[in-house]
Design an enzyme around this catalytic site. Sequence first.
Site, short mmCIF file in Angstrom:
data_model
loop_
_atom_site.label_atom_id
_atom_site.label_comp_id
_atom_site.label_asym_id
_atom_site.label_seq_id
_atom_site.Cartn_x
_atom_site.Cartn_y
_atom_site.Cartn_z
N LYS A 113 0.83 -1.21 0.00
CA LYS A 113 0.00 0.00 0.00
C LYS A 113 0.86 1.25 0.00
CE LYS A 113 -4.31 -1.79 0.57
NZ LYS A 113 -5.70 -1.75 0.90
N LYS A 195 -4.03 -10.73 -7.04
CA LYS A 195 -5.36 -11.01 -6.49
C LYS A 195 -6.41 -10.04 -7.04
CE LYS A 195 -6.08 -8.27 -2.41
NZ LYS A 195 -6.77 -8.11 -1.18
N LYS A 198 -10.74 -4.82 -5.02
CA LYS A 198 -11.69 -3.72 -5.20
C LYS A 198 -11.06 -2.54 -5.89
CE LYS A 198 -13.47 -4.15 -0.62
NZ LYS A 198 -12.97 -3.63 0.62
#
Length: 330
Positions: A113, A195, A198
């Site tokens: 992140k 993966k 969202k």
Amino acid sequence: MNKKRVLSGIQATGKLTLGNYLGALNTWVKMQEEYECYYMIADLHTLTVRREAEELRKNTLNLIAMYIAAGLDPENNTIFIQSHIPAHSELSWILGCYTYMGELNRMTQFKDKSAKHADNINSGLFTYPVLMAADILIYNADYVPVGEDQRQHLELTRDIAERFNSIYGETFVIPEGYTKKEGARIMGLQNPEAKMSKSSTNPNDVIFLEDEPEVIMKKFKKAVTDSEGIVKYNPETKPGISNLMEIYSVITGKTKEEIEKEFEGQGYGFFKEAVGKAVVEKLKPVQEKYKELQENPEYLENIYRKGAEQARIIATKTIEDVKRKVGLVI
Ligand code: ATP
Ligand code: LTN
């Protein structure tokens, strides 16, 4: 009979994906029969990335609607919003004083992140796993159903709990991760090496639970495969097809071998269509219920207010015990 306790949560960061559903929600629904379950909306965690205030509020309500639409029974489970229980934040501060910088530095989600949001590497992003540990430990949860990507955070939670217990005596239950092998890591349809997420920038990579049937079919049609033309499970050499098999397997309950047999001698086009149809069928009742619930915000409010009341009882007990043990005057 004393039921084992379960806690889990999803961040209110936007529309849920098929990955969230197969890796988390679907398992939660199955667990509700056997366990005493606490399912929360992790709204505080979402602040680690800049959000529009109105959008966060909307996402939070929608997520509650999706929990129920996916099959969680609000009468049988405690469904609540993380920020409604301030004791999570209090415990997070205390546990942060028992967590080492080196431990947080090793977290792969933090590394990922901070690479993605290089202009906003805030300290909340760094201490994110401590708040998650507080969420879990404050309820003395026995099991935490999450997808594969959260296992490292769970290991850290166990380490923090063991450390605290060894200093102050038995305080926290040491939680166990609960990750089903099947569905724990659904990959992107366009990039099956990463993966399904969202926040993916390519909409064709992700199936959103709210996608219309035609959109779902189209995305599966476009899914990346390989040139071999054989439906066979091998995530190393055939990541695209293996991911589609994984999805089909969780939804239909069929094993990989059964799927290989079912599609023997058939082309990829035929197989992709079957996967798309299975997903559309599975999501149909969820989507219908979701739409109905969105039109009833009072009903949703009742659920999260009642949930907070129930959650607060246990959270208060734990935080008082912890405060007493570390020497705070209560
Ligand atoms: P973001 O893209 O904003 O980081 P996300 O899609 O990864 O979000 P989270 O809110 O971080 O979703 O995760 C919610 C739950 O869904 C967690 O239990 C997580 O492990 C699970 N999950 C997320 N993505 C997948 C996936 N692709 N396959 C299986 N489980 C997943
Ligand atoms: N970090 C989790 C969301 C989350 C969570 C939790 C999951 C916050 N607190 C406690 C399980 C238990 C994620 O899925 N990204």
